[in-house]
Write an enzyme that holds these catalytic residues in place. Sequence first.
Site, PDB file in Angstrom:
ATOM      1  N   GLY A 246       1.261  -0.879  -0.385  1.00 30.87           N
ATOM      2  CA  GLY A 246       0.223   0.080  -0.077  1.00 30.87           C
ATOM      3  C   GLY A 246       1.229   0.920   0.011  1.00 30.87           C
TER       4      GLY A 246
ATOM      5  N   ASP B 207      -4.755 -12.956   3.569  1.00 30.40           N
ATOM      6  CA  ASP B 207      -5.808 -11.568   3.901  1.00 30.40           C
ATOM      7  C   ASP B 207      -5.933 -12.240   4.799  1.00 30.40           C
ATOM      8  OD1 ASP B 207      -9.032 -11.033   2.765  1.00 30.40           O
ATOM      9  OD2 ASP B 207      -8.153 -10.962   4.759  1.00 30.40           O
TER      10      ASP B 207
ATOM     11  N   SER C 114      -4.556   6.970  13.275  1.00 32.07           N
ATOM     12  CA  SER C 114      -5.132   7.670  12.263  1.00 32.07           C
ATOM     13  C   SER C 114      -5.399   9.353  13.146  1.00 32.07           C
ATOM     14  CB  SER C 114      -5.906   7.272  11.502  1.00 32.07           C
ATOM     15  OG  SER C 114      -6.696   9.268  10.825  1.00 32.07           O
TER      16      SER C 114
ATOM     17  N   TYR D  64     -15.401   3.912   9.830  1.00 33.09           N
ATOM     18  CA  TYR D  64     -13.348   3.883   9.622  1.00 33.09           C
ATOM     19  C   TYR D  64     -13.190   4.323  11.147  1.00 33.09           C
ATOM     20  CZ  TYR D  64      -9.032   5.013   8.474  1.00 33.09           C
ATOM     21  OH  TYR D  64      -7.594   4.935   9.192  1.00 33.09           O
TER      22      TYR D  64
ATOM     23  N   LYS E  27     -10.259   2.184  13.777  1.00 28.82           N
ATOM     24  CA  LYS E  27      -9.309   2.588  14.274  1.00 28.82           C
ATOM     25  C   LYS E  27      -9.065   2.963  15.925  1.00 28.82           C
ATOM     26  CE  LYS E  27      -6.577   2.640  10.481  1.00 28.82           C
ATOM     27  NZ  LYS E  27      -5.688   2.026  10.181  1.00 28.82           N
TER      28      LYS E  27
ATOM     29  N   ARG F 291     -18.055  19.140   2.947  1.00 26.92           N
ATOM     30  CA  ARG F 291     -18.982  17.272   2.537  1.00 26.92           C
ATOM     31  C   ARG F 291     -19.205  16.868   4.644  1.00 26.92           C
ATOM     32  NH1 ARG F 291     -13.329  14.342   1.744  1.00 26.92           N
ATOM     33  NH2 ARG F 291     -12.423  14.782   2.680  1.00 26.92           N
TER      34      ARG F 291
ATOM     35  N   GLY G 230     -19.151  15.500   7.800  1.00 26.37           N
ATOM     36  CA  GLY G 230     -18.330  14.931   8.470  1.00 26.37           C
ATOM     37  C   GLY G 230     -16.887  15.844   8.502  1.00 26.37           C
TER      38      GLY G 230
HETATM   39  C1  WQD Z   1      -8.622  17.410   2.820  1.00 27.50           C
HETATM   40  C2  WQD Z   1      -9.485  18.759   3.130  1.00 27.50           C
HETATM   41  C3  WQD Z   1     -12.047  18.153   2.511  1.00 27.50           C
HETATM   42  C4  WQD Z   1     -11.564  16.512  -1.206  1.00 27.50           C
HETATM   43  C5  WQD Z   1      -8.806  11.327   5.458  1.00 27.50           C
HETATM   44  C6  WQD Z   1      -9.790  10.878   6.653  1.00 27.50           C
HETATM   45  C7  WQD Z   1      -9.105  10.451   7.647  1.00 27.50           C
HETATM   46  C8  WQD Z   1      -7.228  10.144   6.824  1.00 27.50           C
HETATM   47  C9  WQD Z   1      -6.975  10.759   5.887  1.00 27.50           C
HETATM   48  C10 WQD Z   1      -6.933   7.641   6.864  1.00 27.50           C
HETATM   49  C11 WQD Z   1     -10.434  18.466   3.552  1.00 27.50           C
HETATM   50  C12 WQD Z   1     -11.257  18.570   1.112  1.00 27.50           C
HETATM   51  C13 WQD Z   1     -11.125  16.785  -0.207  1.00 27.50           C
HETATM   52  C14 WQD Z   1     -11.828  17.542  -2.279  1.00 27.50           C
HETATM   53  C15 WQD Z   1     -12.190  18.712  -0.798  1.00 27.50           C
HETATM   54  N1  WQD Z   1      -7.759   8.646   6.238  1.00 27.50           N
HETATM   55  N2  WQD Z   1     -11.540  18.171  -0.032  1.00 27.50           N
HETATM   56  N3  WQD Z   1     -12.410  18.501  -2.350  1.00 27.50           N
HETATM   57  O1  WQD Z   1     -10.888  14.308   5.540  1.00 27.50           O
HETATM   58  O2  WQD Z   1      -8.955  15.226   6.152  1.00 27.50           O
HETATM   59  O3  WQD Z   1      -8.704  12.553   6.212  1.00 27.50           O
HETATM   60  O4  WQD Z   1      -8.334  10.951   4.680  1.00 27.50           O
HETATM   61  O5  WQD Z   1      -6.571   7.599   7.801  1.00 27.50           O
HETATM   62  O6  WQD Z   1      -8.973   9.536   8.410  1.00 27.50           O
HETATM   63  O7  WQD Z   1     -10.656  10.715   7.412  1.00 27.50           O
HETATM   64  O8  WQD Z   1      -8.043  14.075   3.878  1.00 27.50           O
HETATM   65  O9  WQD Z   1      -7.928  14.815   1.454  1.00 27.50           O
HETATM   66  O10 WQD Z   1     -10.719  13.971   1.867  1.00 27.50           O
HETATM   67  O11 WQD Z   1     -10.110  16.136   2.876  1.00 27.50           O
HETATM   68  O12 WQD Z   1     -12.515  20.211  -0.606  1.00 27.50           O
HETATM   69  O13 WQD Z   1     -12.659  16.098  -3.300  1.00 27.50           O
HETATM   70  O14 WQD Z   1      -9.797  18.912   1.864  1.00 27.50           O
HETATM   71  O15 WQD Z   1     -12.850  18.480   3.017  1.00 27.50           O
HETATM   72  O16 WQD Z   1     -11.173  19.907   4.293  1.00 27.50           O
HETATM   73  P1  WQD Z   1      -9.258  13.998   5.715  1.00 27.50           P
HETATM   74  P2  WQD Z   1      -9.459  14.883   2.800  1.00 27.50           P
END
Ligand code: WQD
Length: 330
Positions: free
Chosen positions: A9, A57, A123, A147, A151, A290, A292
């Site tokens: 990964g 797996d 995370s 998810y 964690k 978005r 959450g």
């Molecule tokens: C970052 C920012 C979005 C996409 C996630 C998981 C977290 C971890 C990291 C695993 C935010 C904005 C995003 C888009 C946008 N993963 N955005 N347009 O949500 O901080 O964290 O990834 O462990 O668990 O929740 O990362 O990259 O999705 O978003 O505006 O098309 O970019 O709103 O502010 P996030 P992200």
Amino acid sequence: MILITGGTGYIGSHTAVKLLDQNEDIIILDNLYNSRAEVIDSIEAITGIRPKFYQIDLLDINGLEQIFKENKIDCVIHFAGLKAVGESVAQPLKYFNNNITGTINLLMIMQKYNCKKIIFSSSATVYGTTQEMPLTENSPLGVTNPYGRTKLVIEEMLRDLYASDNEFAVVLLRYFNPIGAHKSRLIGENPNGIPNNLMPYICKVAKGELTHLNVFGNDYDTVDGTGVRDYIHVEDLADGHVKSINKVKNNSGLFTYNLGTGNGYSVLQVVSAFEKANNIKISYKITTRRAGDVATVYADTNKAEEELGFKAQYNINEMCRDSWNYASKH
Ligand code: WQD
């Protein structure tokens, strides 16, 4: 011997390369659900070493036990797990079974073969919707999606396991937002389909595969109204794992660390940094928030610095440069 679950990964492969560069003996386990076997070829091309690879797996407990029968595993770095937030909301049982049952299988086999050192890929999502920034390792925990719940549950299981047997050495690494790629451009983040995360989405816009970026809200209480996150280069994350291996080599105990830079960047600041670093225009549209999402997330990095000697080295421009250098080739 170090077993890396999920080692083909994104973060697992970068960690495998860094460990091989430090002459560590590693084995990679992966079910290839969200990665490709060609990553093993890339790891060999970068390091000159082809690690032993098992396509297994974690739900296949007999296949997993066979690895421990055939190899003397001293330590496990546990990356393997599903990680799409949206998918976890739609299919929570798939996430509970894959991530939690898979980890229980791993821990039972480790205990059976007296392997008591584990570094777990946690995370920042375990901090839930805590508003107080920067986040320290003592910030309140909470979950906002299945998810994130997996964690947190896995962290709790590891805390209970350590409490039952103090011979265990457990490091919980809470990643912030990993981006970037190895300088070779041979390994990086390559999600299938439409990316959930910001940087892979920006890269697909840069490649012309997507027309524009949707910026999820510009009405947050931040520098420019868009979401602020703590982006960290995947090479820095890999370094954090190497330092954690050294920690568990000589210590038992349970240790929890944030792996971030301590700096927050907004969505529009990342877009601008990407455009500047790569001389590419990124079209975007402001859309609704978005579900959450929180406004601002960034790390307090003092504990990792003091106890692990970890400090992120790459800046946002290098992260944007390296993300694009990889994405433009794949
Ligand atoms: C970052 C920012 C979005 C996409 C996630 C998981 C977290 C971890 C990291 C695993 C935010 C904005 C995003 C888009 C946008 N993963 N955005 N347009 O949500 O901080 O964290 O990834 O462990 O668990 O929740 O990362 O990259 O999705 O978003 O505006 O098309 O970019 O709103 O502010 P996030 P992200």
